[in-house]
Scaffold this active site. Sequence first.
Site, PDB file in Angstrom:
ATOM      1  N   CYS A 258       0.836  -1.200   0.000  1.00 34.39           N
ATOM      2  CA  CYS A 258       0.000   0.000   0.000  1.00 34.39           C
ATOM      3  C   CYS A 258       0.880   1.263   0.000  1.00 34.39           C
ATOM      4  CB  CYS A 258      -0.993  -0.015   1.159  1.00 34.39           C
ATOM      5  SG  CYS A 258      -2.379   1.126   0.955  1.00 34.39           S
TER       6      CYS A 258
ATOM      7  N   HIS B  97      -3.339  -5.136   0.878  1.00 36.13           N
ATOM      8  CA  HIS B  97      -2.754  -5.445   2.190  1.00 36.13           C
ATOM      9  C   HIS B  97      -2.707  -6.958   2.413  1.00 36.13           C
ATOM     10  CE1 HIS B  97      -2.271  -1.534   4.278  1.00 36.13           C
ATOM     11  NE2 HIS B  97      -3.180  -1.137   3.400  1.00 36.13           N
TER      12      HIS B  97
ATOM     13  N   GLU C  99      -0.793  -8.673   4.264  1.00 40.99           N
ATOM     14  CA  GLU C  99      -0.549  -9.040   5.667  1.00 40.99           C
ATOM     15  C   GLU C  99      -1.847  -9.295   6.419  1.00 40.99           C
ATOM     16  OE1 GLU C  99      -1.133  -4.594   6.125  1.00 40.99           O
ATOM     17  OE2 GLU C  99      -0.579  -6.028   4.571  1.00 40.99           O
TER      18      GLU C  99
END
Length: 238
Positions: free
Chosen positions: A109, A213, A215
Amino acid sequence: MYHLKPIIGITSNIKDEKLLTTGLSNIHAIVKAGGVPVVLPNISDEAAIERMLESIDGLLVTGGGDADPTLYGEEPLPQLGEVCPERDQFELLLITGVLKKNKPVLGICRGCQMINVAAGGDLFQDIYSQHQTQLLQHTQKAPRSHTSHYVDILENSLLHNIVQSSRFKVNSYHHQAVRSVAEGFEITARSSDGIIEAYESKKHRFVVGVQWHPENLVRSNDIYSQKLFNALVQACHN
């Protein structure tokens, strides 16, 4: 043969000028991929940053607030969000150093955006006011573990080789995005509205930026996200 686990530096936010923060999802994703996460503070001492660069095997440039548009030669639009000058300056030095040393780096991002800026590219300060076409919802109103729109992956790219797919769903939490990629970078994924969702370097052994994202998706066992972090750690072994 036994290999030491590679040390992966993780960039961080500054909260209220008092706290250094990073999402636990960043740490969890690196550990699950077999790396050793080390959270890096935003400092300005260039000798200390050089020592950091010597100590880490790879870098994860994380998400966060907006990048200062003066870094790529523009003045701020009214739609620009909160910026953190300390973080901007630290990450520019850190990313420039890690690219020079040709160490593996993954940008998420804001991290995707900052790597591009450090290498000479630029950004949309606000896609909703600056992009010429009707856009998808890129700041989703759903849990961070939810995948909200599709991305199409360039075949024969490093990203395609990593994820082994030409199309899959991602989550989305941004209003800035890469506008022009830096020299030596190649666009490797877009959303259906044309927003750049990923790029990679053709000059370095492993530089990948993704606008979503991953993660936040590792905890929900998203295979594409896990493959990204596995590839970062594996690149450090190589």
